[in-house]
Write a protein that holds these residues in place. Sequence first.
Motif, PDB file in Angstrom:
ATOM      1  N   TYR A   6       0.745  -1.171   0.001  1.00 33.71           N
ATOM      2  CA  TYR A   6       0.086  -0.073   0.169  1.00 33.71           C
ATOM      3  C   TYR A   6       0.870   1.339  -0.053  1.00 33.71           C
ATOM      4  CZ  TYR A   6      -3.242   3.590   1.529  1.00 33.71           C
ATOM      5  OH  TYR A   6      -3.951   4.836   1.630  1.00 33.71           O
ATOM      6  N   LEU A   7       1.879   1.409   0.690  1.00 34.00           N
ATOM      7  CA  LEU A   7       2.767   2.374   0.617  1.00 34.00           C
ATOM      8  C   LEU A   7       3.564   2.567  -0.744  1.00 34.00           C
ATOM      9  CD1 LEU A   7       4.174   1.863   4.346  1.00 34.00           C
ATOM     10  CD2 LEU A   7       2.451   3.760   3.692  1.00 34.00           C
ATOM     11  N   ILE A   8       3.978   1.562  -1.245  1.00 33.98           N
ATOM     12  CA  ILE A   8       4.457   1.630  -2.411  1.00 33.98           C
ATOM     13  C   ILE A   8       3.735   2.088  -3.594  1.00 33.98           C
ATOM     14  CG2 ILE A   8       5.630   0.132  -4.179  1.00 33.98           C
ATOM     15  CD1 ILE A   8       6.891  -1.669  -2.006  1.00 33.98           C
ATOM     16  N   SER A   9       2.347   2.031  -3.272  1.00 30.16           N
ATOM     17  CA  SER A   9       1.358   2.596  -4.425  1.00 30.16           C
ATOM     18  C   SER A   9       1.510   3.855  -4.341  1.00 30.16           C
ATOM     19  CB  SER A   9      -0.134   2.154  -3.943  1.00 30.16           C
ATOM     20  OG  SER A   9      -0.554   2.661  -2.759  1.00 30.16           O
ATOM     21  N   PHE A  10       1.822   4.766  -3.448  1.00 28.78           N
ATOM     22  CA  PHE A  10       2.285   6.079  -3.708  1.00 28.78           C
ATOM     23  C   PHE A  10       3.631   6.436  -4.257  1.00 28.78           C
ATOM     24  CE2 PHE A  10      -0.657   5.433   0.257  1.00 28.78           C
ATOM     25  CZ  PHE A  10      -1.756   6.161  -0.194  1.00 28.78           C
ATOM     26  N   THR A  11       4.221   5.516  -4.585  1.00 25.16           N
ATOM     27  CA  THR A  11       5.580   5.860  -5.053  1.00 25.16           C
ATOM     28  C   THR A  11       5.560   5.572  -6.556  1.00 25.16           C
ATOM     29  OG1 THR A  11       6.598   3.518  -4.749  1.00 25.16           O
ATOM     30  CG2 THR A  11       6.769   5.312  -2.911  1.00 25.16           C
ATOM     31  N   THR A  12       6.682   5.877  -7.361  1.00 28.18           N
ATOM     32  CA  THR A  12       6.836   5.540  -8.677  1.00 28.18           C
ATOM     33  C   THR A  12       6.836   4.043  -8.890  1.00 28.18           C
ATOM     34  OG1 THR A  12       9.103   5.910  -8.809  1.00 28.18           O
ATOM     35  CG2 THR A  12       7.916   7.636  -9.143  1.00 28.18           C
ATOM     36  N   TYR A  13       7.135   3.255  -7.867  1.00 29.35           N
ATOM     37  CA  TYR A  13       7.199   1.728  -8.176  1.00 29.35           C
ATOM     38  C   TYR A  13       5.772   0.992  -7.989  1.00 29.35           C
ATOM     39  CZ  TYR A  13      12.125   1.790  -7.092  1.00 29.35           C
ATOM     40  OH  TYR A  13      13.668   2.040  -7.254  1.00 29.35           O
ATOM     41  N   VAL A  14       4.978   1.855  -8.159  1.00 27.51           N
ATOM     42  CA  VAL A  14       3.533   1.172  -8.357  1.00 27.51           C
ATOM     43  C   VAL A  14       3.257   0.471  -9.516  1.00 27.51           C
ATOM     44  CG1 VAL A  14       2.298   3.093  -9.185  1.00 27.51           C
ATOM     45  CG2 VAL A  14       1.122   1.736  -7.717  1.00 27.51           C
ATOM     46  N   GLY A  15       4.157   0.852 -10.646  1.00 25.15           N
ATOM     47  CA  GLY A  15       3.694   0.223 -12.057  1.00 25.15           C
ATOM     48  C   GLY A  15       4.428  -1.253 -11.941  1.00 25.15           C
TER      49      GLY A  15
END
Length: 161
Positions: free
Chosen positions: A28-37
């Motif tokens: 969930y925290l990664i979803s706010f970064t550019t790694y979400v893709g």
Amino acid sequence: MLLINYNIFFKYVIATIALFFSLPVIFYLISFTTYVGYIGSIYDNVQATSFYNLLVRVILLLISLYFYKPLKERMNIDLYYHMIIICTIIQLLTIRSALFGRLTTYFFYAYFILLPYIVQNGFKTKKNKIITIVVMGIGFTLYHYVYYTLGGGYEYESLLW
């Protein structure tokens, strides 16, 4: 020869369990970064190489822990041991998502520093050192052969050209 500080070992076990169960929060925290893709994409594909990497790291960790006491008597190596334990824990998370595999690279360098000390100081006879060097060389060669032939890394041709 195996010397384990059970207090530190218990803390690492608790941290590993906590990280493993908090993976949804981490995603969930990664979803706010550019790694979400990367999450759920072709780059997040967990292959057999993640398991092979974990197996190699666990074997190297056990070998390193076996020689902890003789090395500890000669030098201060605690930082390297903490790095290889963290590397193994993160590699365990890589089985759930290949995104964590990039983090293990930063801690894997501790093996390149620690393994020569093990070969140099961990054995009493020269014959044992030679056998260990040969076995380590064969082990690393087989590891890289399996890693690159299973499609988990670059092709050999792309490394050479």
